[in-house]
Motif scaffolding. Sequence first.
Motif, PDB file in Angstrom:
ATOM      1  N   VAL A   1       0.843  -1.202   0.000  1.00 25.91           N
ATOM      2  CA  VAL A   1       0.000   0.000   0.000  1.00 25.91           C
ATOM      3  C   VAL A   1       0.876   1.249   0.000  1.00 25.91           C
ATOM      4  O   VAL A   1       0.585   2.237  -0.696  1.00 25.91           O
ATOM      5  CB  VAL A   1      -0.944  -0.001   1.217  1.00 25.91           C
ATOM      6  N   ARG A   2       1.974   1.217   0.749  1.00 27.98           N
ATOM      7  CA  ARG A   2       2.884   2.360   0.815  1.00 27.98           C
ATOM      8  C   ARG A   2       3.523   2.606  -0.554  1.00 27.98           C
ATOM      9  O   ARG A   2       3.713   3.761  -0.957  1.00 27.98           O
ATOM     10  CB  ARG A   2       3.958   2.118   1.868  1.00 27.98           C
ATOM     11  N   LYS A   3       3.862   1.520  -1.272  1.00 31.83           N
ATOM     12  CA  LYS A   3       4.450   1.677  -2.604  1.00 31.83           C
ATOM     13  C   LYS A   3       3.494   2.398  -3.551  1.00 31.83           C
ATOM     14  O   LYS A   3       3.892   3.296  -4.305  1.00 31.83           O
ATOM     15  CB  LYS A   3       4.790   0.298  -3.183  1.00 31.83           C
ATOM     16  N   ILE A   4       2.232   1.984  -3.512  1.00 32.19           N
ATOM     17  CA  ILE A   4       1.231   2.603  -4.393  1.00 32.19           C
ATOM     18  C   ILE A   4       1.008   4.058  -4.010  1.00 32.19           C
ATOM     19  O   ILE A   4       0.930   4.948  -4.872  1.00 32.19           O
ATOM     20  CB  ILE A   4      -0.089   1.812  -4.331  1.00 32.19           C
ATOM     21  N   ALA A   5       0.939   4.315  -2.704  1.00 34.81           N
ATOM     22  CA  ALA A   5       0.699   5.687  -2.219  1.00 34.81           C
ATOM     23  C   ALA A   5       1.827   6.627  -2.617  1.00 34.81           C
ATOM     24  O   ALA A   5       1.595   7.823  -2.853  1.00 34.81           O
ATOM     25  CB  ALA A   5       0.539   5.669  -0.705  1.00 34.81           C
TER      26      ALA A   5
ATOM     27  N   VAL B   1      -5.952   2.727  -8.190  1.00 35.60           N
ATOM     28  CA  VAL B   1      -4.922   1.704  -8.347  1.00 35.60           C
ATOM     29  C   VAL B   1      -5.004   0.678  -7.223  1.00 35.60           C
ATOM     30  O   VAL B   1      -4.877  -0.529  -7.439  1.00 35.60           O
ATOM     31  CB  VAL B   1      -3.518   2.351  -8.377  1.00 35.60           C
ATOM     32  N   LEU B   2      -5.241   1.179  -6.007  1.00 37.43           N
ATOM     33  CA  LEU B   2      -5.328   0.277  -4.856  1.00 37.43           C
ATOM     34  C   LEU B   2      -6.503  -0.686  -5.015  1.00 37.43           C
ATOM     35  O   LEU B   2      -6.376  -1.888  -4.723  1.00 37.43           O
ATOM     36  CB  LEU B   2      -5.486   1.082  -3.564  1.00 37.43           C
TER      37      LEU B   2
ATOM     38  N   ASP C   1      -1.274  10.310  -6.801  1.00 34.47           N
ATOM     39  CA  ASP C   1      -1.976  11.267  -5.942  1.00 34.47           C
ATOM     40  C   ASP C   1      -3.195  10.578  -5.333  1.00 34.47           C
ATOM     41  O   ASP C   1      -3.501   9.430  -5.657  1.00 34.47           O
ATOM     42  CB  ASP C   1      -2.389  12.527  -6.722  1.00 34.47           C
ATOM     43  N   ASP C   2      -3.908  11.272  -4.461  1.00 28.58           N
ATOM     44  CA  ASP C   2      -4.974  10.644  -3.678  1.00 28.58           C
ATOM     45  C   ASP C   2      -6.039   9.979  -4.544  1.00 28.58           C
ATOM     46  O   ASP C   2      -6.462   8.849  -4.270  1.00 28.58           O
ATOM     47  CB  ASP C   2      -5.634  11.696  -2.773  1.00 28.58           C
TER      48      ASP C   2
END
Length: 248
Positions: A50-54, A65-66, A58-59
């Motif tokens: 999740v951190r990689k995607i974030a 994507v998540l 952007d929000d």
Amino acid sequence: MELKFDEAQHLYTLEDKPITGVTTILKTIAKPALLPWAAGCASSYIEEEVRKIASKYDDLEYMKVLAKEWERILKEAKSAYRKKADKAADIGSLAHAWVERYINAKIKNEKEPEREEALALMTDNFVKWVDENKVKFISSEQRVFSKKHWYAGTYDFDCEIDGKVYIGDLKTSSGIYPEMFFQTAAYQQAIQEMNEPNEVPIQGNIIVNCKKDGKFDCQMSEEYEQNLKAFMGALAIYRRMGELGLNN
């Protein structure tokens, strides 16, 4: 009697008949710490993904994507513990192999094998323990069996410390647990049985734990009879589970 070991299948045979390995028998003992550890591996994997995607989106795009990747992340999180365990097993096997070469060099009074930087945190502590305790190795990687109870195994070394002979096993796990002494007691029983009617003078068992983070622990036990009873209890459970068709 001839004991053979097939490394590829991790299978012992005695006179060409399959014989149960000591470590296989001890898998019947529950390991409560493994469940929270596996759950922690899954949680850490999800957090990392999740951190990689974030960090890449952007929000608004991040949520899209998540949502798209969520099913994959959950699926892979279920096996995250297995990948971590396999990686740990690989470096543990390398450390075991180096220690075996080191012990054999000590026995033959030869030059010790070259230190491997990747294993230094684990193997340096073993060498330090040997030097500080004036450990005299007798043999290494000995395969033993009990015809009476139909099990076999390989112990890492036997040695002499302060005039006492010990059966020893090297571990690279997160800690030293009681069943490790059940394992060495099983080896000791097999040694005695193989040498009957002569008695082999073994005064105790040693577990040497060289952790991957450089931490070190060593514990000794002279409670052979109690530990052997515990192993025999695990053996009885294993045999009964086999009768019920429940052993994997």
